[in-house]
Enzyme design. Structure first.
Site, PDB file in Angstrom:
ATOM      1  N   LYS A  35      -3.498 -21.244  21.528  1.00  0.00           N
ATOM      2  CA  LYS A  35      -2.396 -22.090  21.072  1.00  0.00           C
ATOM      3  C   LYS A  35      -2.497 -22.375  19.575  1.00  0.00           C
ATOM      4  O   LYS A  35      -1.520 -22.247  18.838  1.00  0.00           O
ATOM      5  CB  LYS A  35      -2.402 -23.434  21.824  1.00  0.00           C
ATOM      6  CG  LYS A  35      -2.078 -23.317  23.295  1.00  0.00           C
ATOM      7  CD  LYS A  35      -2.046 -24.679  23.962  1.00  0.00           C
ATOM      8  CE  LYS A  35      -3.390 -25.393  23.945  1.00  0.00           C
ATOM      9  NZ  LYS A  35      -4.483 -24.680  24.629  1.00  0.00           N
ATOM     10  N   THR A  36      -3.695 -22.768  19.160  1.00  0.00           N
ATOM     11  CA  THR A  36      -3.860 -23.092  17.750  1.00  0.00           C
ATOM     12  C   THR A  36      -3.684 -21.829  16.903  1.00  0.00           C
ATOM     13  O   THR A  36      -3.088 -21.861  15.829  1.00  0.00           O
ATOM     14  CB  THR A  36      -5.238 -23.740  17.520  1.00  0.00           C
ATOM     15  OG1 THR A  36      -5.337 -24.883  18.369  1.00  0.00           O
ATOM     16  CG2 THR A  36      -5.420 -24.172  16.089  1.00  0.00           C
ATOM     17  N   ASP A 220       0.237 -29.397  16.906  1.00  0.00           N
ATOM     18  CA  ASP A 220      -0.834 -28.938  17.808  1.00  0.00           C
ATOM     19  C   ASP A 220      -1.236 -30.117  18.710  1.00  0.00           C
ATOM     20  O   ASP A 220      -0.996 -31.271  18.370  1.00  0.00           O
ATOM     21  CB  ASP A 220      -2.043 -28.489  16.971  1.00  0.00           C
ATOM     22  CG  ASP A 220      -2.980 -27.577  17.755  1.00  0.00           C
ATOM     23  OD1 ASP A 220      -2.708 -27.314  18.943  1.00  0.00           O
ATOM     24  OD2 ASP A 220      -3.990 -27.122  17.178  1.00  0.00           O
ATOM     25  N   GLU A 221      -1.839 -29.835  19.861  1.00  0.00           N
ATOM     26  CA  GLU A 221      -2.316 -30.886  20.779  1.00  0.00           C
ATOM     27  C   GLU A 221      -1.190 -31.862  21.111  1.00  0.00           C
ATOM     28  O   GLU A 221      -1.392 -33.087  21.126  1.00  0.00           O
ATOM     29  CB  GLU A 221      -3.501 -31.650  20.166  1.00  0.00           C
ATOM     30  CG  GLU A 221      -4.650 -30.776  19.688  1.00  0.00           C
ATOM     31  CD  GLU A 221      -5.633 -30.417  20.785  1.00  0.00           C
ATOM     32  OE1 GLU A 221      -5.441 -30.863  21.928  1.00  0.00           O
ATOM     33  OE2 GLU A 221      -6.576 -29.668  20.486  1.00  0.00           O
ATOM     34  N   GLN A 251      -5.410 -31.136  29.104  1.00  0.00           N
ATOM     35  CA  GLN A 251      -6.314 -31.646  28.077  1.00  0.00           C
ATOM     36  C   GLN A 251      -5.821 -32.959  27.488  1.00  0.00           C
ATOM     37  O   GLN A 251      -6.213 -33.328  26.380  1.00  0.00           O
ATOM     38  CB  GLN A 251      -6.497 -30.613  26.975  1.00  0.00           C
ATOM     39  CG  GLN A 251      -7.231 -29.373  27.457  1.00  0.00           C
ATOM     40  CD  GLN A 251      -7.517 -28.429  26.309  1.00  0.00           C
ATOM     41  OE1 GLN A 251      -8.358 -28.701  25.457  1.00  0.00           O
ATOM     42  NE2 GLN A 251      -6.815 -27.316  26.261  1.00  0.00           N
ATOM     43  N   ARG A 604     -15.048 -26.012  25.899  1.00  0.00           N
ATOM     44  CA  ARG A 604     -15.487 -25.823  24.505  1.00  0.00           C
ATOM     45  C   ARG A 604     -16.503 -24.690  24.422  1.00  0.00           C
ATOM     46  O   ARG A 604     -16.775 -24.162  23.363  1.00  0.00           O
ATOM     47  CB  ARG A 604     -16.149 -27.097  23.934  1.00  0.00           C
ATOM     48  CG  ARG A 604     -15.312 -28.338  23.825  1.00  0.00           C
ATOM     49  CD  ARG A 604     -14.005 -28.118  23.172  1.00  0.00           C
ATOM     50  NE  ARG A 604     -12.982 -27.882  24.174  1.00  0.00           N
ATOM     51  CZ  ARG A 604     -11.808 -27.282  23.927  1.00  0.00           C
ATOM     52  NH1 ARG A 604     -11.522 -26.845  22.728  1.00  0.00           N
ATOM     53  NH2 ARG A 604     -10.928 -27.090  24.877  1.00  0.00           N
TER      54      ARG A 604
END
Ligand code: ATP
Ligand code: MG
Length: 739
Positions: A35-36, A220-221, A251, A604
């Site tokens: 995504k990032t 983002d996020e 998330q 992560r």
């Protein structure tokens, strides 16, 4: 097509998202699916393929660190600096707007940012002035009341107390707090957003300017945006801009701070023309890590639903370590990192992640004695240490005399004979006249204050005035240096003979280096360096220490780790009560948020994932014996391998019986057969009895199942009853009725 640096490193789905037609875009995808990366490449794509000026792009990321990385990546993709592209956090961008439009926003030009701790000090002061008892009016609750209302966009005047005297008092405190901030030129974190939202809402010309400018707004996020952030975005985007948002409902970990994962769906309703993209391939983690994370998150109800797979190797199993206590846990982690180093790895490959900041201390002790370099992100908060905050308070006063919080902090530090009584006199004068303490002091000199106190106060005021003149025109680090010497802060700590004094002097010296290394361009070029630096340290204090780029083990809370990746991850303190956190165990929403946090932690990891827990733990001075985290039991057992000292065995131990191998057991591995036959996760003890199911009990009424343990007649169940709170029951006798 020749190798195109922007599109070539993308898979088909990612490419489709990056090249989506100009219009609203939502990318909904799981962890590590790019995504990032897509967001970054979209920026480069807009600039190159659509000739979009960087001037008209606004990108919002989660941390300043992420913003910096994104800028570098875009630069790499374009082969040149992207120029005047606005990338930052919501807070950073709101701050920038308020600096530009302070007048229209009703602020003073030299306004300062108030961090959470300063905010609490200010509230305590208000309570004292109002003669309200702190045990009845907990400063934390008042703070929460103020911030959560601001996060929802509510000012005190729009709040109704009804017949509730407690609420009426809270609203009054909120009003007094606002007045105090206005008097001192202070803006807290929530205020940055609310104030810049109101600026746009109430000043159509300014809004129009930014709407025309920022035709491309990328976030983002997105799952962690709260009400005010979403309202802010919607206002900015209007009907002509192209919002491009990426997020993952699994998330979402800031519900406790007002984040609304529903914003993902709301976005689709507010922008009906939205193009939706899903990315399903994970590039970050091994098969085992991904399967573990997927298995865990499957325990949450109410997910939007996503597929996530990897082409990568299955990799090593997830390792589980049961430590005797917290020191043993840290030593184990240290040992494993040493092994990694022995195989040619780097310190920075390893991340130690934990639920609460307080857990870092033991790791720090063990790492220090093992000479293992480490950095704590967000925890120790270099800029939040007392001695650093004292120094910053002096710098703030130099910039803004109206800053009451800073005034209070250093007026008698180092001690210069200003007593509590004199201060009370000044405070009373300030309150009566509605003016800052600095002005009130001036008015009290020689009058309300006695001769000695007046002399001391005058000395303090002259010191600040003199410093303001002296440092003007100096390089930033020289300004800090000069201030440290002139105020006597260094001397003050040097005289403190204990190690503590020495460490503080070192930290103050470190502040000079931090100032030397500060590039004003990272935040706000229009500000003078000292003011830019002060704003920067407040906005970024949670993110790292001054020299966070050396090769060292990375330590941070799970919240801070969002969006990052590391070859080796240690998820520590996997104990019920610690993680999931005690506060959240009793309600299903809270528990699901904790589970998402665990999912964030697991995802992560790129190559190796360790889960560790301590059978006995001393935290905040209290010894506790906890059960291993339910999240361990919820992770598919065939993916887990238990590590024991000197001996590795396949684990599976019955829930609640994570018996640690004694010496005798180690010598006789067959004993483990007894455990390995037990199931890590039992089948539901009765039909309809599963986690999250609603049930009725004859006496306690209705509730939700939080935990299931064991099977057969011994099965136990924990139910959170609406009226009675959580209770443990034996299934056989409870006679629960599924609803
Ligand atoms: P998170 O949900 O944790 O924020 P994300 O969806 O933003 O993750 P990224 O951080 O963008 O994912 O990507 C995860 C990792 O996978 C990064 O190391 C990234 O460089 C890599 N990656 C992403 N897409 C590809 C691709 N098409 N080819 C190779 N590597 C990729
Ligand atoms: Mg990301």
């Amino acid at each position: 097509m020749s190798a195109d640096p922007i599109l070539e490193p993308l898979n088909t789905a990612q490419r489709a998202a990056v090249t989506a037609p100009l219009g609203p875009v939502l990318v909904l995808a799981g962890a590590g699916s790019g995504k990032t990366r897509v967001l970054t490449h979209r920026i480069a794509w807009l600039i190159r393929a659509h000739d979009v000026s960087p001037h008209s792009i606004l990108a919002v990321t989660f941390t300043n660190k992420a913003a910096g990385e994104m800028r570098t990546r875009v630069e790499g993709l374009l082969g040149m600096p992207p120029g005047v592209l606005w990338i930052g956090t919501f807070h950073g961008i709101a701050h920038r707007l308020l600096r530009r439009h302070w007048r229209e926003a009703g602020l003073v030009e030299s306004f300062q940012i108030l961090d959470a701790e300063d905010q609490q000090r200010l509230i305590k002061k208000l309570l004292k002035a109002e003669q309200l008892d702190e045990t009845r009016w907990a400063p934390r609750e008042v703070q929460w009341f103020i911030n959560s209302n601001k996060d929802e966009g509510r000012r005190p005047r729009s709040l109704k107390a009804g017949n509730d005297p407690t609420r009426a008092q809270m609203i009054r405190l909120y009003t007094l707090y606002e007045e105090a901030c206005a008097r001192s030129g202070l803006v807290d974190f929530a205020e940055l957003l609310l104030r810049s939202f109101e600026l746009w809402r109430d000043q159509p010309a300014i809004l129009q300017h930014y709407r025309q400018r920022f035709r491309h707004v990328l976030v983002d996020e997105f799952q962690d945006t709260n009400t005010i952030q979403y309202a802010w975005l919607k206002l900015l985007v209007g009907s002509e801009s192209c919002p491009f948002v990426v997020g993952d409902d699994d998330q979402s970990v800031y519900g406790w701070r007002g984040a609304r994962v529903e914003n993902l769906q709301q976005f689709g309703r507010d922008f009906p023309a939205v193009s939706l993209f899903r990315l399903e391939q994970n590039y970050r983690s091994t098969g085992a890590i991904l399967a573990a994370a997927n298995g865990l998150i499957a325990n949450n109800a109410g997910r939007l639903g996503k597929t996530l797979w990897t082409n990568g190797a299955q990799g090593e199993p997830i390792r589980l370590y049961a430590a005797f206590n917290e020191r043993d846990e840290a030593e184990f982690v240290c040992q494993r990192i040493r092994e990694h180093l022995a195989h040619g790895g780097a310190h920075r490959d390893a991340a130690v992640l934990y639920r609460s900041n307080a857990q870092s201390r033991v790791f720090e002790e063990i790492f220090l004695s093992a000479r293992m370099p480490y950095r704590v992100y967000g925890g120790l908060r270099f800029f939040e240490r007392a001695e650093i905050k004292d120094a910053l308070a002096y710098l703030r006063l130099i910039v803004n005399r109206r800053d009451d919080a800073s005034f209070e902090r250093v007026v008698n530090l180092p001690t210069r004979g200003i007593g509590a009584k004199s201060l009370d006199t000044v405070r009373a004068a300030a309150r009566t006249a509605g003016i800052p303490l600095w002005e009130a002091t001036g008015a009290c000199l020689g009058e309300a204050l006695g001769a000695r106190a007046s002399a001391a106060m005058r000395g303090f005021m002259e010191l600040i005035e003199r410093l303001a003149v002296e440092v003007a025109g100096l390089a930033l680090h020289e300004q800090v240096d000069r201030m440290l010497a002139a105020t006597g802060l260094i001397e003050f700590h040097r005289r403190d003979n204990a190690d503590r004094g020495e460490a503080r002097v070192e930290n103050l010296e470190e502040l000079v280096s931090a100032a030397r290394g500060f590039g004003g361009e990272r935040l706000e070029t229009e500000l003078p360096p000292l003011e830019a630096f002060l704003a920067h340290v407040t906005l970024e204090s949670g993110e790292g220490q001054a020299d966070a780029w050396e090769d060292c083990v990375q330590m941070m809370t799970l919240h801070t780790a969002k969006g990052l990746e590391f070859p080796i991850v240690f998820l520590c303190g996997m104990e019920d009560g610690l993680f999931p956190h005690q506060r959240s165990i009793a309600n299903l929403d809270g528990l699901e948020e904790e589970r998402r946090l665990c999912y964030v932690g697991m995802t992560r990891a790129m190559r190796q994932l360790y889960l560790t827990y301590a059978e006995q733990r001393r935290l905040h001075g209290i010894d506790s014996f906890s059960q291993p985290s339910r999240f361990i039991k919820e992770t598919p057992e065939d993916l887990i391998e238990e590590v024991r000292p000197r001996l590795q065995v396949r684990r599976p131990v019955a829930p609640g019986r994570f018996a640690r191998a004694t010496g005798a057991e180690q010598a006789a591995p067959h004993r483990h057969a007894e455990y390995s036959s037990a199931r890590l996760r039992d089948p539901p003890p009765a039909p309809g009895m599963r986690l999250g199911a609603r049930v009725r009990h004859g006496k306690f009424g209705e509730g939700v199942i939080l935990t299931l343990e064991g099977s057969g007649p011994q099965a136990r169940v924990q139910v959170n009853f609406e009226r009675q709170g959580p209770k443990w029951l034996v299934m056989q006798y409870a006679k629960l009725e599924p609803l």
